[in-house]
Design a protein around this motif. Sequence first.
Motif, short mmCIF file in Angstrom:
data_model
loop_
_atom_site.label_atom_id
_atom_site.label_comp_id
_atom_site.label_asym_id
_atom_site.label_seq_id
_atom_site.Cartn_x
_atom_site.Cartn_y
_atom_site.Cartn_z
N GLY A 10 0.60 -1.36 -0.17
CA GLY A 10 -0.48 0.02 0.13
C GLY A 10 0.39 1.05 -0.13
O GLY A 10 0.52 2.29 -0.77
N ASP A 13 3.16 7.31 2.40
CA ASP A 13 2.77 8.79 2.09
C ASP A 13 4.03 9.59 3.80
O ASP A 13 3.59 8.67 5.09
N TYR A 210 2.66 8.31 7.16
CA TYR A 210 1.19 8.24 6.89
C TYR A 210 1.53 6.04 5.99
O TYR A 210 1.76 6.21 5.16
N GLU A 211 1.16 5.36 6.80
CA GLU A 211 0.74 3.56 6.18
C GLU A 211 0.05 3.68 6.12
O GLU A 211 -1.13 3.37 6.68
N ARG A 212 -0.10 3.12 4.60
CA ARG A 212 -2.03 3.15 4.14
C ARG A 212 -2.31 1.75 4.49
O ARG A 212 -3.43 2.56 4.87
N ARG A 213 -1.91 1.61 4.26
CA ARG A 213 -2.48 0.09 4.69
C ARG A 213 -2.88 -0.60 5.80
O ARG A 213 -4.40 -1.13 6.40
N ASN A 215 -3.40 2.71 7.54
CA ASN A 215 -4.16 3.66 8.20
C ASN A 215 -3.96 4.28 9.47
O ASN A 215 -4.66 4.39 10.49
N ASN A 216 -1.80 4.16 9.46
CA ASN A 216 -1.87 4.62 10.61
C ASN A 216 -0.95 5.45 10.57
O ASN A 216 0.03 5.66 9.31
N TRP A 217 -1.41 6.35 10.99
CA TRP A 217 0.06 8.03 11.35
C TRP A 217 1.16 7.97 12.50
O TRP A 217 0.97 7.22 13.60
#
Length: 223
Positions: A10, A13, A210-213, A215-217
């Motif tokens: 994923g 960001d 931001y880790e997309r898979r 949904n973690n900041w």
Amino acid sequence: RYGPDIVEAGGLDVFAALDLSLQRQAEQILREGVERVSPLLQGALLAIDPLTGDILAAVGGKDYTRSPYQRAFHAKRQPGSTIKPLIYAAALEKGYTASSLWDDEPVTYPRNEVETWTPRNYGKERYGTLTLRQALAHSNNVVAVKVLDTVGVANFVQYAANLGLPLRFPNDLSLALGTDEVTLAELVLAYTPLASGGFRPEPRTLLRIYERRLNNWVEFPPA
């Protein structure tokens, strides 16, 4: 931290501290500045927010494609007279003030059993009695050496270390003239307490990820 498989999972960001507008200006200023002196000359530029430690611009040379060496962080150079404000800051810590009076009459110091050293001002000029503030304004070599001698070389080396500036010559008064070698990043970070009321932040290149898979900041607060 994440490994190459994160792309397939994923992606990320990544929010950097870098200011793109400042970075472009820094690249142009460095390139134009050094080429005015010599087309063969290299250089480095580093811009840091003294309150947060954010690295806003970092240029390690004129052209990364021709010379990818990152001089801002890795190249060691003699800081010269840029070391003097830190020596005077150490003197202030010892109780001297900006109005303390110093004479720039040359003094001879022993270097070893047979050699001596008599520091002179750059143009061999003499100013007589100066306040510490005036000596700094004139970048006076003789007063800088006398101040270092009074503060004590070992004490100044420790003071510089507290600012994150590693020095290797604990017994040499020539430190007052910036004869040791440091990186630009070390020198700039050592200056940050002068602009932040005494606080020295840790350098920061990333603000958050931001880790997309998942949904973690992940946040990287100033330290």
